[in-house]
Design a protein around this motif. Structure first.
Motif, mmCIF file in Angstrom:
data_model
loop_
_atom_site.group_PDB
_atom_site.id
_atom_site.type_symbol
_atom_site.label_atom_id
_atom_site.label_comp_id
_atom_site.label_asym_id
_atom_site.label_seq_id
_atom_site.Cartn_x
_atom_site.Cartn_y
_atom_site.Cartn_z
ATOM 1 N N ILE A 26 0.840 -1.194 0.000
ATOM 2 C CA ILE A 26 0.000 0.000 0.000
ATOM 3 C C ILE A 26 0.876 1.245 0.000
ATOM 4 O O ILE A 26 1.767 1.395 0.839
ATOM 5 N N LEU A 27 0.611 2.149 -0.932
ATOM 6 C CA LEU A 27 1.348 3.410 -1.046
ATOM 7 C C LEU A 27 0.599 4.577 -0.417
ATOM 8 O O LEU A 27 1.218 5.531 0.059
ATOM 9 N N ASN A 28 -0.729 4.545 -0.448
ATOM 10 C CA ASN A 28 -1.552 5.626 0.094
ATOM 11 C C ASN A 28 -2.077 5.235 1.467
ATOM 12 O O ASN A 28 -2.813 4.253 1.608
ATOM 13 N N GLY A 29 -1.724 6.011 2.467
ATOM 14 C CA GLY A 29 -2.198 5.713 3.812
ATOM 15 C C GLY A 29 -1.200 4.889 4.587
ATOM 16 O O GLY A 29 -1.369 3.680 4.756
ATOM 17 N N ASN A 30 -0.145 5.523 5.047
ATOM 18 C CA ASN A 30 0.841 4.922 5.942
ATOM 19 C C ASN A 30 1.089 5.888 7.084
ATOM 20 O O ASN A 30 1.158 7.106 6.885
ATOM 21 N N ALA A 31 1.247 5.341 8.289
ATOM 22 C CA ALA A 31 1.278 6.165 9.489
ATOM 23 C C ALA A 31 2.379 7.207 9.476
ATOM 24 O O ALA A 31 2.262 8.257 10.111
ATOM 25 N N PHE A 32 3.462 6.954 8.726
ATOM 26 C CA PHE A 32 4.600 7.874 8.742
ATOM 27 C C PHE A 32 4.462 8.995 7.720
ATOM 28 O O PHE A 32 5.403 9.778 7.541
ATOM 29 N N GLN A 33 3.323 9.122 7.045
ATOM 30 C CA GLN A 33 3.111 10.233 6.111
ATOM 31 C C GLN A 33 2.698 11.489 6.882
ATOM 32 O O GLN A 33 1.594 11.583 7.390
ATOM 33 N N GLN A 34 3.584 12.458 6.938
ATOM 34 C CA GLN A 34 3.303 13.742 7.590
ATOM 35 C C GLN A 34 3.635 14.841 6.586
ATOM 36 O O GLN A 34 4.759 15.281 6.495
ATOM 37 N N ASP A 35 2.659 15.323 5.860
ATOM 38 C CA ASP A 35 1.233 15.040 5.892
ATOM 39 C C ASP A 35 0.784 14.661 4.482
ATOM 40 O O ASP A 35 1.381 15.100 3.513
ATOM 41 N N ALA A 36 -0.325 13.925 4.401
ATOM 42 C CA ALA A 36 -0.966 13.660 3.118
ATOM 43 C C ALA A 36 -2.250 14.457 2.969
ATOM 44 O O ALA A 36 -2.740 14.637 1.853
ATOM 45 N N ILE A 37 -2.802 14.919 4.075
ATOM 46 C CA ILE A 37 -3.997 15.749 4.056
ATOM 47 C C ILE A 37 -3.769 16.917 5.012
ATOM 48 O O ILE A 37 -3.329 16.731 6.144
ATOM 49 N N LEU A 38 -4.048 18.133 4.524
ATOM 50 C CA LEU A 38 -3.636 19.333 5.249
ATOM 51 C C LEU A 38 -4.527 20.496 4.842
ATOM 52 O O LEU A 38 -4.852 20.655 3.667
ATOM 53 N N SER A 39 -4.937 21.313 5.806
ATOM 54 C CA SER A 39 -5.720 22.498 5.464
ATOM 55 C C SER A 39 -4.965 23.756 5.863
ATOM 56 O O SER A 39 -4.176 23.764 6.817
ATOM 57 N N PHE A 40 -5.234 24.827 5.099
ATOM 58 C CA PHE A 40 -4.563 26.102 5.341
ATOM 59 C C PHE A 40 -5.405 27.217 4.740
ATOM 60 O O PHE A 40 -5.844 27.129 3.583
ATOM 61 N N ALA A 41 -5.667 28.239 5.531
ATOM 62 C CA ALA A 41 -6.357 29.454 5.075
ATOM 63 C C ALA A 41 -7.688 29.148 4.396
ATOM 64 O O ALA A 41 -8.024 29.744 3.368
ATOM 65 N N GLY A 42 -8.448 28.215 4.958
ATOM 66 C CA GLY A 42 -9.791 27.935 4.457
ATOM 67 C C GLY A 42 -9.868 26.988 3.281
ATOM 68 O O GLY A 42 -10.953 26.782 2.717
ATOM 69 N N TRP A 43 -8.739 26.378 2.902
ATOM 70 C CA TRP A 43 -8.721 25.386 1.833
ATOM 71 C C TRP A 43 -8.060 24.112 2.353
ATOM 72 O O TRP A 43 -7.228 24.155 3.255
ATOM 73 N N GLN A 44 -8.447 22.995 1.740
ATOM 74 C CA GLN A 44 -7.883 21.692 2.122
ATOM 75 C C GLN A 44 -7.144 21.081 0.933
ATOM 76 O O GLN A 44 -7.573 21.203 -0.217
ATOM 77 N N TYR A 45 -6.029 20.405 1.241
ATOM 78 C CA TYR A 45 -5.164 19.835 0.216
ATOM 79 C C TYR A 45 -4.890 18.365 0.542
ATOM 80 O O TYR A 45 -4.687 18.010 1.706
ATOM 81 N N VAL A 46 -4.875 17.530 -0.502
ATOM 82 C CA VAL A 46 -4.599 16.104 -0.342
ATOM 83 C C VAL A 46 -3.637 15.674 -1.442
ATOM 84 O O VAL A 46 -3.810 16.048 -2.608
ATOM 85 N N VAL A 47 -2.636 14.872 -1.073
ATOM 86 C CA VAL A 47 -1.685 14.348 -2.048
ATOM 87 C C VAL A 47 -1.712 12.819 -1.992
ATOM 88 O O VAL A 47 -1.788 12.233 -0.906
ATOM 89 N N PHE A 48 -1.681 12.175 -3.154
ATOM 90 C CA PHE A 48 -1.778 10.718 -3.197
ATOM 91 C C PHE A 48 -1.266 10.216 -4.547
ATOM 92 O O PHE A 48 -1.084 10.979 -5.498
ATOM 93 N N TYR A 49 -1.036 8.905 -4.619
ATOM 94 C CA TYR A 49 -0.682 8.248 -5.870
ATOM 95 C C TYR A 49 -1.932 7.646 -6.511
ATOM 96 O O TYR A 49 -2.798 7.101 -5.819
ATOM 97 N N SER A 50 -1.998 7.716 -7.836
ATOM 98 C CA SER A 50 -3.057 7.047 -8.582
ATOM 99 C C SER A 50 -2.438 6.452 -9.849
ATOM 100 O O SER A 50 -1.472 7.012 -10.392
ATOM 101 N N PRO A 51 -2.958 5.308 -10.331
ATOM 102 C CA PRO A 51 -2.322 4.636 -11.462
ATOM 103 C C PRO A 51 -2.348 5.459 -12.743
ATOM 104 O O PRO A 51 -3.307 6.179 -13.032
ATOM 105 N N LYS A 52 -1.288 5.332 -13.513
ATOM 106 C CA LYS A 52 -1.274 5.865 -14.864
ATOM 107 C C LYS A 52 -2.322 5.115 -15.665
ATOM 108 O O LYS A 52 -2.415 3.890 -15.586
ATOM 109 N N PRO A 53 -3.177 5.804 -16.417
ATOM 110 C CA PRO A 53 -4.217 5.104 -17.186
ATOM 111 C C PRO A 53 -3.620 3.998 -18.059
ATOM 112 O O PRO A 53 -2.595 4.185 -18.709
#
Length: 458
Positions: A20-47
């Motif tokens: 599993i690449l998405n969702g590991n306890a040592f990811q600081q951070d994969a989801i983060l909010s700042f100034a009223g917006w939220q950001y998420v970073v993740f891997y997704s397969p190449k089509p």
């Protein structure tokens, strides 16, 4: 009323990988909010990538509380290593509004890129596009490759540091490495190498978290002793990259230190200086006063489970240990210390938890090695997400501040989830909304799974 989350799907997870690449306890951070917006970073397969051999870094944003997600895909970098350590993580610098990404390394060279300035401070000015980011670098801007340990890097993490931002990572391999620290200065748009704040001696520190709160940078960790094996020092070897002889059975003790000057000098729990990085010093395994709890090897102690620091400066750690032969999830809590905090610990005219002292509390049995996540709310309560992979169940527990974090209640459970959950700590602390990054699957066996965000309005 029962607690029910809103679930939003962000993209396809590379589920045909072995790890599993998405969702590991040592990811600081994969989801983060700042100034009223939220950001998420993740891997997704190449089509159309066979068996999801090639994946891309995806970065998504939305206006809170429930705006439409916008996504960008970095198609100029193909991630191919089937290794759960090679995660992607994100940082935001408050002072200049830049986003920073680091990805795809396990005992390998740094991969890093950053955005243009003001992207998160004035988000509506920018069309959401990968062209807003630099190319992939093998060093941090402002630091020469020869001046910092960028060649054998694992577990990178970013974090707020006032108006600036820090970057930290492990240099070395499992059981034989150090953690180093760099600071990104908003005023200059470049990094400074601070030094190795945690240094191993025939062992390595595994960090639960590195969090800045009210002028202090807090870190907790366990050590893992090194077991020598044939070929351990062979260049480019992969023998150490999974458990092998240097697995979690060699983890021991819980340690704590903090810094009041952005990581330049470090103090133990007794407020005594134990390392001055400006003098070339580091926190060492034998540094005085750093051990919070003595927990021997082979006691079930995990590496990098979870840490949170509440708004009063209390430090919370989630881990597990054997109790009468049963592996039990446990929280470890250090009450805040320093000027002005003693009055916060009075309950009915007496101390509930003396300032600067540690307590621990059992939550429930831990059915597997899959790690959970702990975070603190605006009111100072703690919320703990615990996964049960065999049943694809995710459970949410709460421990109120009024209980001195000694009592836990299950307040929600959902089926169809895998991986180690991650939390948007800023949104929970600011808005009392728990946003959870995790993987969603069907209750029945299925190869396909999605990256999702769960929103609990508390």
């Amino acid at each position: 009323m029962p607690l029910t989350p809103t679930i939003t799907t962000l993209g396809l997870d590379p589920s045909q990988r072995a790890h599993i690449l998405n969702g590991n306890a040592f990811q600081q951070d994969a989801i983060l909010s700042f100034a009223g917006w939220q950001y998420v970073v993740f891997y997704s397969p190449k089509p159309e990538s066979p068996a999801h051999k090639v994946v891309y870094v995806n970065l998504a944003r939305r206006k809170l509380p429930d705006g439409v997600w916008e996504q960008m895909i970095f198609e100029d970098y193909e991630q191919t290593a089937d290794d759960g350590h090679n995660t992607v993580q994100m940082g935001i610098c408050p002072g200049d509004g830049t986003i920073h990404l680091s990805y795809d390394h396990h005992c390998g060279g740094l991969k890093y890129r950053h955005s243009v300035k003001d992207l998160t401070r004035y988000p509506t000015v920018f069309a959401w596009d990968a062209k807003l980011f630099s190319a992939t670098f093998d060093h941090l801007p402002g630091i020469l490759r020869s001046d910092a340990p960028f060649a054998c890097l694992t577990y990178p993490r970013f974090g707020f540091l006032g108006s600036d931002m820090f970057f930290s990572a492990r240099d070395g391999q499992a059981g034989l490495g150090d953690d180093f620290l760099c600071i990104y200065r908003a005023a200059t748009g470049s990094y400074e190498y601070v030094g190795k704040h945690l240094k191993g001696v025939k062992n390595n520190p595994y960090v639960h978290g590195l969090h800045w709160q009210s002028g202090k940078l807090h870190v907790t960790w366990v050590y893992r002793d090194f077991v020598y094996y044939e070929g351990w020092d062979t260049p480019n070897t992969s023998a150490h990259q999974h458990a092998g002889p240097n697995g979690p059975g060699n983890n021991y003790n819980i340690y704590y230190a903090y810094s009041e000057d952005s990581g330049q000098t470090w103090k133990n729990g007794k407020d005594e200086t134990v390392a001055n990085l400006k003098k070339g010093e580091s926190i060492l395994p034998h540094s005085l006063g750093i051990m919070a709890f003595e927990i021997p090897k082979a006691s079930g102690l995990a590496n990098q489970e979870s840490q949170a620091v509440d708004c009063e400066g209390g430090v919370h750690v989630l881990n597990r240990q054997l109790v009468d032969g049963e592996l039990v999830w446990t929280t470890f809590y250090r009450s805040p210390s320093g000027k002005g905090v003693s009055q916060q610990n009075f309950v009915n005219g007496k101390f509930a938890v003396p300032p600067g002292s540690w307590t621990k509390s059992k939550i429930c049995p831990a059915p597997s090695s899959t790690r959970g996540c702990l975070a603190t709310s605006r009111e100072g309560d703690i919320y703990i997400l615990l996964p049960e992979p065999a049943t694809r169940t995710l459970k949410l527990f709460k421990s109120p501040k009024e209980s001195d974090f000694l009592h836990f209640a299950e307040i929600w459970a959902g089926e169809g989830f895998l991986g180690e959950p991650l939390v948007d700590r800023q949104r929970l602390e600011n808005d009392n909304v728990l946003s959870v990054f995790t993987l969603r699957v069907g209750v029945e066996l299925s190869l396909e799974r999605n990256v999702v965000v769960l929103d609990f309005v508390l």
